[in-house]
Design an enzyme around this catalytic site. Structure first.
Site, PDB file in Angstrom:
ATOM      1  N   GLU A   1      13.063  76.481  81.467  1.00 11.63           N
ATOM      2  CA  GLU A   1      12.300  75.284  81.832  1.00 11.63           C
ATOM      3  C   GLU A   1      11.897  74.467  80.601  1.00 11.63           C
ATOM      4  OE1 GLU A   1       8.742  76.391  83.838  1.00 11.63           O
ATOM      5  OE2 GLU A   1       8.433  74.427  84.755  1.00 11.63           O
TER       6      GLU A   1
ATOM      7  N   ASP B   1       1.812  67.440  84.631  1.00 16.65           N
ATOM      8  CA  ASP B   1       0.558  67.996  85.150  1.00 16.65           C
ATOM      9  C   ASP B   1      -0.655  67.951  84.221  1.00 16.65           C
ATOM     10  OD1 ASP B   1       2.649  68.570  86.766  1.00 16.65           O
ATOM     11  OD2 ASP B   1       2.152  70.668  87.091  1.00 16.65           O
TER      12      ASP B   1
END
Ligand code: NAG
Length: 839
Positions: A807, A604
């Site tokens: 994550e 991103d």
């Protein structure tokens, strides 16, 4: 909590949809067994039936701590809720949906094979109890049972816990009645078998049901063994609140509403509390374990049923679902469930050790094995079935020159179904195209048939144009977990095609292992008589071991993949001739980026070309197209589609050439994005980090190009650039954007990327061996060995500290961050542990 007015709505639904116990619908209840289609006579059809049966039921509602459903669009949905009843406010921590913020010491499958079952452990620090859930299936796959145990934490031996099981049968048909009104009729029934009793039930609660897809079935919610205790210290204030009894409540809800069971339960509970207050005055007089018992106020029966039990201290109870077609000796009973659960765990252990071979130094200590098993089980515990419509915007066309974000306007498409793993049950409980390929890497080793089922389910979603939504948000339950501005998917936006990675990996492994021998001479695994080629125990590697099945599979998906491939290249094509970049057209630009984000790339906020320009060409994207091309080439080769094979070979060569021509910077000694300067002259934009490694990670850097390989290895192993003690960081420490802003892909360590790096080091140490110096060889093997242990040791350390894998990991401290129980990409740690210690 929902407002009471919902009750009124639900009750009116209830009245609207009531059908009662009539005989209106007569089903052929054995239809599930009646596979009169031609398919079943072929080997592929046999495989498909066997596989479907073994995967029919599962904890496929993975966004819940524990929720069972079949892989059937509208069917029987069940779930478990629990809450502490030592105080009034403890109900605020009612457990149902697996939430990131819940105070859990652990919440994961520790042993689980989707084909047979396993064990889930939830250590709930607010309810002061470990909930241990065993789930098993019958041999024919059509029935299941679950044992739910509560084990109080130390110092809380008399903890009071309320457990609620619910099951709701969905499925309705709309028709026009004699008066021209649209009415919905239920396609099946789910009824209480016990004689209705508002005072509760001293025995098990039994439900029976019928539906078109399931046929006849029974569901029994047990009271558990005599050793169970119920809270008895308080006087019973109302006969309807007896905590030693099971309590049942039922209502009718329309399709797409069973998932709101928690809200419905809470609403009904509040109704009951209100009514008690009216009757007795202050509710505070009631001990909470009584006040929070659901009461049968409407004396009604619908398609959704709740059954509640209240226990004190250690407790256990079973829920058993038996389908009428399951042979008597195969049925699950309160007596045999324990044995079956133990058997399932043993079978998992065996299959695990056959599939994985943890290498030094991760093969010495029992903790490593326990961790590895939890990784696999947790990943597979995310295997989910979704069904529903989704929001798509096919109208908004992104303006080439504007790099603003668009507010997409979606309209509903579908319904679609998807069988997939999820990145994180508490945080991302839905399908992600860019994640899925990595999820399947560990699964490929454990059960390649299942991995291929998932791949097929995804590819079924490719539309006629070749598009597939990068995030699969199917149905209202999935949508409820996504902020509105992120719900709408656009065909303008792609995502890294990781599922193609899997496919070439698989074909490669088949070719390498020579599994087939001569591909033109089909071999059969065994012959079980009655024309049966396979048995349930063969499931896991049937497709790759049987050329006939594999060929059918490849033929089925190939046309879809081809449209997808063509659509992908067409929509992301970059400008080549317009900016004097030669005649080789292989160059691509991610569409839909903004000034700060390129969501399509999957990385991103990784820094990109600034100012943004339509001249931009992205090196990671060209590499991904390379991956797709190689996969298409392997499949075409496998199917003997000679023309296509040649076509893909040509594209692949062009891609390899342009990765070098367009994207390698001699001055920066790395791969870079390409753009133009103010005078429209070509210019490399280099932000060293994961992006710079892509041609190497996708093995598109030629093996004899050892200068480049050496420079890449130098970048990876330099602590001032990408090297950290916990793994390879996403962006170089020397980069101006390092660690800035959101800092999502600007320093943290991502495990799937580290896994790719290790694989590439391994790959090049072999393939480049004839071309490299001793020094480089040495450098590669040192980097490999240290990176592998750094990554694994840190993940395990953080897992011990927090109870979960995460994550990302901080490159300075190794600390875990981001989404919890992130078994998606982080479970590739299993692949890493399985790799050789040295190369
Ligand atoms: C197995 O399930 C898949 C997916 O639902 C379906 O497409 C296929 O037809 C089924 N196979 C058989 C033999 O029923």
């Amino acid at each position: 909590m929902m407002k009471v007015s919902i009750t009124a709505i639900l009750i009116s639904f209830a009245i609207l949809f009531t059908l009662g116990k009539s005989d209106e619908a007569i089903f052929d209840i054995y239809s599930t067994d009646e596979y009169a289609n031609d398919e079943i006579n072929t080997v592929s059809g046999q495989y498909s039936q066997l596989s479907n049966d073994s995967l029919l039921w599962g904890p496929y509602r993975s966004s819940l701590y524990f929720g069972i459903r079949p892989r059937i669009p509208r069917s029987l949905l069940s779930g478990l809720m629990w809450f502490n009843v030592d105080s009034y406010d403890a109900i605020g921590n009612l457990r149902h949906v697996y939430e990131q913020g819940d105070n859990m010491k652990k919440a994961n499958w520790v042993s689980y094979d989707p084909r047979t079952g396993g064990r889930l452990v939830v250590s709930d620090q607010d309810c002061h109890i470990d909930v241990i859930i065993d789930f098993v299936k019958s041999e024919d796959g059509k029935s299941w049972g679950t044992k739910i145990k509560g084990v109080p934490h130390k110092g809380y031996e008399k903890v009071k816990t309320s457990f609620v099981w619910y099951s709701g049968l969905e499925g309705e048909t709309e028709r026009i009645d004699d008066y021209g009104n649209k009415v919905s009729e239920r396609n099946g029934y789910l009824n209480l078998e016990n004689k209705k009793n508002v005072l509760g039930y001293a025995d098990n609660v039994k439900l029976s049901g019928i539906s078109e897809e399931l046929g006849l079935f029974e569901l029994e919610i047990g009271k558990g063994p005599k050793s169970n205790k119920h809270p008895t210290d308080a006087t019973l204030l109302d006969p309807e609140l007896d905590t030693s009894k099971s309590h049942h409540y039922s209502l009718t809800v329309p399709d797409d509403h069973v998932w709101k069971a928690r809200d419905i339960f809470m609403t009904m509970l509040m109704e009951s509390v209100k009514e008690l207050t009216n009757k007795y005055g202050n509710i505070q007089e009631f001990p909470p374990e009584q006040a929070f018992i659901i009461r049968d106020l409407q004396n009604f029966e619908g398609n959704l049923h709740f059954v509640q039990n209240v226990f004190e201290g250690k407790c256990e109870f079973d829920v058993i679902y038996n389908n009428a077609v399951t042979p008597e000796e195969d049925k699950i009973t309160f007596d045999n469930i324990n044995t079956k659960a133990k058997k399932a765990i043993k079978a998992f252990d065996k299959k695990f050790s056959q599939s994985f071979d943890l290498k030094a130094p991760f093969n010495k200590d029992k903790t490593h094995e326990k961790f590895a098993k939890e990784m696999l089980s947790g990943l597979l515990g995310g295997l989910s079935y979704f069904y529903g419509d989704h929001l798509v915007d096919r109208n908004t066309v992104f303006d080439e020159d504007s790099f603003e974000s668009y507010q997409l306007q979606g309209s509903f498409e579908g319904p679609h179904e998807l069988f997939t793993l999820v990145p994180s049950r508490p945080f991302f409980p839905r399908g992600f195209y860019w994640d899925e390929g990595f999820h399947l890497l560990p699964l490929l080793k454990f059960d390649s048939d299942l991995a291929l089922e998932v791949v097929q389910s995804w590819f079924n979603l490719i539309d006629d144009d070749g598009w597939i939504a990068r995030e699969q948000i199917l149905g209202p339950e999935s949508r409820s977990k996504v902020p509105e501005q992120f719900q709408v998917q656009s065909p303008e936006i792609v995502n890294p095609p990781t599922l193609m990675l899997i496919f070439s990996e698989l074909l490669e492994s088949i070719q390498n292992s020579n599994t087939y021998g001569d591909i033109n001479e089909p071999q059969q695994v065994s012959d079980y008589g009655d024309g049966k080629t396979f048995d349930k125990k063969d499931l896991g590697s049937i497709i790759i071991k049987n050329p006939e099945v594999m060929t059918d599979y490849a033929k089925r998906i190939y046309p879809k993949l081809k449209t997808h491939f063509e659509w992908f290249r067409r929509t992301q094509q970059g400008y080549i001739e317009e900016f004097d970049r030669g005649t080789n057209k292989e160059g691509y630009r991610w569409r839909g980026r903004t000034l700060t984000h390129c969501l399509a790339s999957g990385l991103d906020d990784y820094p990109r070309v600034i100012p943004a320009d339509i001249a931009e060409l992205n090196v990671d994207l060209l590499s991904w197209v390379g991956v797709m091309t190689k996969s298409m080439k392997s499949i075409a080769g496998f199917l003997n589609y000679e023309n296509d094979f040649q076509k893909y070979q040509k594209i692949e060569n062009d891609i390899v050439e342009n990765l070098d021509n367009l994207h390698w910077s001699d001055s920066e000694k790395t791969y870079c994005d390409l753009s133009v300067d103010d005078n429209d002259e070509n210019k490399h934009i280099c932000h060293k980090g994961y992006i710079s490694l892509f041609p190497f990670l996708t093995k598109l850097t030629p093996a004899d190009d050892v200068d480049k390989i050496e420079q890449i290895v130098d970048l990876i192993s330099d602590p001032e650039e990408l090297w950290s003690d916990y793994g390879i960081r996403s962006l170089s420490k020397s980069n101006e954007f390092y660690g800035t802003e959101e800092n999502y892909w600007r320093s943290p360590i991502w495990i799937h990327m580290n896994s790719l790096i290790l694989e590439s080091l391994q790959h090049y140490s072999k393939t480049s061996s004839p071309y490299m110096s001793k020094g480089l060889k040495q450098k590669i093997s040192e980097t490999y060995k240290n990176l592998r242990t750094n990554v694994v040791n840190n993940i395990i350390k953080q897992w011990k500290r927090t109870g979960f894998v995460w994550e990302q990991y901080d490159d300075q401290t190794g600390k875990a961050k981001g989404a919890k129980n992130f078994l998606g990409w982080t479970s590739t740690v299993l692949i890493i542990m399985n790799m050789d210690e040295t190369i």
